[in-house]
Design a protein around this motif. Sequence first.
Motif, PDB file in Angstrom:
ATOM      1  N   LEU B 169       8.309   2.079 -12.762  1.00 52.56           N
ATOM      2  CA  LEU B 169       8.789   2.820 -13.921  1.00 52.56           C
ATOM      3  C   LEU B 169       8.828   4.305 -13.592  1.00 52.56           C
ATOM      4  CD1 LEU B 169       6.782   1.109 -16.814  1.00 52.56           C
ATOM      5  CD2 LEU B 169       9.101   0.622 -16.039  1.00 52.56           C
ATOM      6  N   ALA B 170       9.791   5.024 -14.183  1.00 52.49           N
ATOM      7  CA  ALA B 170       9.884   6.454 -13.958  1.00 52.49           C
ATOM      8  C   ALA B 170       8.752   7.179 -14.688  1.00 52.49           C
ATOM      9  CB  ALA B 170      11.229   6.966 -14.457  1.00 52.49           C
ATOM     10  N   HIS B 171       8.252   8.227 -14.079  1.00 60.80           N
ATOM     11  CA  HIS B 171       7.296   9.106 -14.767  1.00 60.80           C
ATOM     12  C   HIS B 171       8.055  10.289 -15.335  1.00 60.80           C
ATOM     13  CE1 HIS B 171       3.771   7.030 -13.452  1.00 60.80           C
ATOM     14  NE2 HIS B 171       4.128   7.114 -12.178  1.00 60.80           N
ATOM     15  N   GLY B 172       7.550  10.863 -16.381  1.00 62.25           N
ATOM     16  CA  GLY B 172       8.189  12.047 -16.924  1.00 62.25           C
ATOM     17  C   GLY B 172       7.694  12.356 -18.314  1.00 62.25           C
ATOM     18  N   VAL B 173       8.407  13.254 -18.959  1.00 58.50           N
ATOM     19  CA  VAL B 173       8.027  13.663 -20.309  1.00 58.50           C
ATOM     20  C   VAL B 173       8.385  12.529 -21.268  1.00 58.50           C
ATOM     21  CG1 VAL B 173       8.385  15.395 -22.088  1.00 58.50           C
ATOM     22  CG2 VAL B 173       8.575  16.028 -19.676  1.00 58.50           C
ATOM     23  N   PRO B 174       7.440  12.039 -22.066  1.00 60.17           N
ATOM     24  CA  PRO B 174       7.785  10.992 -23.034  1.00 60.17           C
ATOM     25  C   PRO B 174       8.787  11.534 -24.055  1.00 60.17           C
ATOM     26  CG  PRO B 174       5.406  11.412 -23.003  1.00 60.17           C
ATOM     27  CD  PRO B 174       6.056  12.481 -22.188  1.00 60.17           C
ATOM     28  N   VAL B 175       9.659  10.669 -24.537  1.00 55.69           N
ATOM     29  CA  VAL B 175      10.635  11.094 -25.541  1.00 55.69           C
ATOM     30  C   VAL B 175       9.876  11.595 -26.774  1.00 55.69           C
ATOM     31  CG1 VAL B 175      12.516  10.332 -27.024  1.00 55.69           C
ATOM     32  CG2 VAL B 175      12.314   9.444 -24.697  1.00 55.69           C
ATOM     33  N   GLY B 176      10.234  12.782 -27.237  1.00 56.78           N
ATOM     34  CA  GLY B 176       9.535  13.367 -28.367  1.00 56.78           C
ATOM     35  C   GLY B 176       8.277  14.120 -27.954  1.00 56.78           C
ATOM     36  N   GLY B 177       7.963  14.096 -26.644  1.00 58.23           N
ATOM     37  CA  GLY B 177       6.735  14.730 -26.173  1.00 58.23           C
ATOM     38  C   GLY B 177       6.884  16.245 -26.090  1.00 58.23           C
ATOM     39  N   GLU B 178       5.826  16.945 -26.395  1.00 52.93           N
ATOM     40  CA  GLU B 178       5.838  18.402 -26.281  1.00 52.93           C
ATOM     41  C   GLU B 178       5.133  18.797 -24.998  1.00 52.93           C
ATOM     42  OE1 GLU B 178       5.017  20.607 -29.903  1.00 52.93           O
ATOM     43  OE2 GLU B 178       4.989  18.710 -30.975  1.00 52.93           O
ATOM     44  N   ASP B 183      -0.304  16.528 -19.812  1.00 50.98           N
ATOM     45  CA  ASP B 183      -1.179  16.879 -18.701  1.00 50.98           C
ATOM     46  C   ASP B 183      -0.357  17.375 -17.524  1.00 50.98           C
ATOM     47  OD1 ASP B 183      -1.158  14.161 -16.667  1.00 50.98           O
ATOM     48  OD2 ASP B 183      -0.300  14.025 -18.668  1.00 50.98           O
ATOM     49  N   GLU B 184      -1.038  18.046 -16.616  1.00 49.04           N
ATOM     50  CA  GLU B 184      -0.357  18.631 -15.452  1.00 49.04           C
ATOM     51  C   GLU B 184       0.301  17.578 -14.579  1.00 49.04           C
ATOM     52  OE1 GLU B 184      -2.515  21.298 -12.891  1.00 49.04           O
ATOM     53  OE2 GLU B 184      -3.445  22.200 -14.654  1.00 49.04           O
ATOM     54  N   GLY B 185      -0.345  16.434 -14.438  1.00 43.63           N
ATOM     55  CA  GLY B 185       0.194  15.372 -13.593  1.00 43.63           C
ATOM     56  C   GLY B 185       1.566  14.929 -14.066  1.00 43.63           C
ATOM     57  N   THR B 186       1.700  14.708 -15.377  1.00 44.17           N
ATOM     58  CA  THR B 186       2.987  14.287 -15.924  1.00 44.17           C
ATOM     59  C   THR B 186       4.030  15.374 -15.743  1.00 44.17           C
ATOM     60  OG1 THR B 186       1.802  12.990 -17.578  1.00 44.17           O
ATOM     61  CG2 THR B 186       4.119  13.465 -18.022  1.00 44.17           C
ATOM     62  N   LEU B 187       3.630  16.615 -16.014  1.00 42.52           N
ATOM     63  CA  LEU B 187       4.575  17.728 -15.860  1.00 42.52           C
ATOM     64  C   LEU B 187       5.040  17.838 -14.418  1.00 42.52           C
ATOM     65  CD1 LEU B 187       3.185  20.581 -18.127  1.00 42.52           C
ATOM     66  CD2 LEU B 187       5.301  19.273 -18.374  1.00 42.52           C
ATOM     67  N   ALA B 188       4.113  17.687 -13.483  1.00 39.42           N
ATOM     68  CA  ALA B 188       4.472  17.790 -12.064  1.00 39.42           C
ATOM     69  C   ALA B 188       5.469  16.699 -11.694  1.00 39.42           C
ATOM     70  CB  ALA B 188       3.214  17.686 -11.208  1.00 39.42           C
ATOM     71  N   GLN B 189       5.217  15.469 -12.170  1.00 37.49           N
ATOM     72  CA  GLN B 189       6.108  14.346 -11.886  1.00 37.49           C
ATOM     73  C   GLN B 189       7.483  14.587 -12.503  1.00 37.49           C
ATOM     74  OE1 GLN B 189       5.535  11.474 -10.216  1.00 37.49           O
ATOM     75  NE2 GLN B 189       3.371  10.892 -10.434  1.00 37.49           N
ATOM     76  N   ALA B 190       7.470  15.105 -13.748  1.00 44.70           N
ATOM     77  CA  ALA B 190       8.733  15.330 -14.447  1.00 44.70           C
ATOM     78  C   ALA B 190       9.555  16.405 -13.750  1.00 44.70           C
ATOM     79  CB  ALA B 190       8.457  15.730 -15.895  1.00 44.70           C
ATOM     80  N   LEU B 191       8.871  17.420 -13.220  1.00 45.81           N
ATOM     81  CA  LEU B 191       9.555  18.525 -12.549  1.00 45.81           C
ATOM     82  C   LEU B 191      10.116  18.044 -11.212  1.00 45.81           C
ATOM     83  CD1 LEU B 191      10.042  21.441 -13.260  1.00 45.81           C
ATOM     84  CD2 LEU B 191       8.023  22.064 -11.927  1.00 45.81           C
ATOM     85  N   ARG B 192       9.285  17.283 -10.488  1.00 46.26           N
ATOM     86  CA  ARG B 192       9.688  16.790  -9.175  1.00 46.26           C
ATOM     87  C   ARG B 192      10.915  15.872  -9.302  1.00 46.26           C
ATOM     88  NH1 ARG B 192       4.849  14.063  -7.224  1.00 46.26           N
ATOM     89  NH2 ARG B 192       3.786  15.981  -7.808  1.00 46.26           N
ATOM     90  N   ALA B 193      10.956  15.088 -10.384  1.00 47.86           N
ATOM     91  CA  ALA B 193      12.049  14.124 -10.541  1.00 47.86           C
ATOM     92  C   ALA B 193      13.155  14.685 -11.428  1.00 47.86           C
ATOM     93  CB  ALA B 193      11.497  12.826 -11.133  1.00 47.86           C
ATOM     94  N   ARG B 194      13.265  16.019 -11.511  1.00 47.12           N
ATOM     95  CA  ARG B 194      14.247  16.622 -12.428  1.00 47.12           C
ATOM     96  C   ARG B 194      15.661  16.242 -12.017  1.00 47.12           C
ATOM     97  NH1 ARG B 194      12.267  20.485  -9.106  1.00 47.12           N
ATOM     98  NH2 ARG B 194      13.690  21.946  -8.088  1.00 47.12           N
ATOM     99  N   ARG B 195      16.543  16.165 -13.026  1.00 45.84           N
ATOM    100  CA  ARG B 195      17.893  15.677 -12.774  1.00 45.84           C
ATOM    101  C   ARG B 195      18.915  16.691 -13.263  1.00 45.84           C
ATOM    102  NH1 ARG B 195      18.535  10.104 -15.544  1.00 45.84           N
ATOM    103  NH2 ARG B 195      18.253  11.514 -17.307  1.00 45.84           N
TER     104      ARG B 195
END
Lengths: 198, 198
Positions: B169-178, B183-195
């Motif tokens: 499954l993809a990691h990233g910012v949950p829909v509706g998430g602020e 946490d930093e881990g999710t933000l890092a994953q979301a940034l790394r996998a930016r599209r």
Amino acid sequence: MASPEIEELTQALSRLPGLGPRSARRAVLHLLKKRESALEPLLRALDAVNERLVTCSLCGNVDTVDPCGICADPRRDARALCVVEDVADLWALDKSRLFPGRFHVLGGRLSALEGVRPEDLSIDALVARVEAGGIDEVVLAMNATLEGQTTAHYLAERLERFPVRLTQLAHGVPVGGELDYLDEGTLAQALRARRPLG
Amino acid sequence: MASPEIEELTQALSRLPGLGPRSARRAVLHLLKKRESALEPLLRALDAVNERLVTCSLCGNVDTVDPCGICADPRRDARALCVVEDVADLWALDKSRLFPGRFHVLGGRLSALEGVRPEDLSIDALVARVEAGGIDEVVLAMNATLEGQTTAHYLAERLERFPVRLTQLAHGVPVGGELDYLDEGTLAQALRARRPLG
């Protein structure tokens, strides 16, 4: 998607106090995983409670017999009656074995907010028990909440015409309690009711 | 004092996740007070689950039939297999109706702390399913926890010798998430996998 059986069990569990829909779902999964060690014992215990337990027609206690073990016990002092809000309070008081008399369970407390009126509680039955005579003291052991105390005052009014002594539990510092953590109300009551040392 | 039936029910309930001894006691009182609206429906629901639900011998799902409704559904894509830790995860993913394939429930996650080893999970059965062929893609849909990811890596090693595509499954910012609350881990994953934008 979960089957309708699981949905129904989840709903039945989520209506218990202290369990929301999410924790009810977790509980259901736990039950499914541990059928023999969790689901079946719970099922048997619920069934036993449902089959065997009855409400005592004299005092409102819950027991396997009616009248309950406390009401039927001849060693109990019939002249002392302790009025409580709920069966849990009766158990808590009886566990201490400090009260030698019998009990009367109201089945709740008066509450304008929740729409609980005197006729919703076992108050007429209490008045009838006191009116029947043979009781010297009625302990109004309501909870020390606003609603509990309102209920106690209402009961005191209903019972004042009978020749019984009305008493209530003492307020004060709980044993083991630290003053630092107590609310002002308790501290004020403890100070007002202070007693000479030894 | 409460009767043994009540003690047993209290104990059975207090072993559920999310209920301690005190809330189990409150739940028992609630059940005793509301026999028809709470105790009996719970009893019926538990009984139905106990009587009717079985574990699917193919995927580990819980259903009234074996093989379960998902495994038996011919419209499901047999070439895609989604591996999850628990039945709850299967339900959560299936509710979305976004995954057209079938599932495999491990029954937990590898955990050194809790002493869960590969042989405690339904891993050999998973390998056998993949080995039997006809599967193109295995989605390792473990939880995004340390133990979930350890399990996914272990499964990837066990499955790498088969001609299947392993995905997660993809990691990233949950829909509706602020972002503020992530946490930093999710933000890092979301940034790394930016599209690229739309």
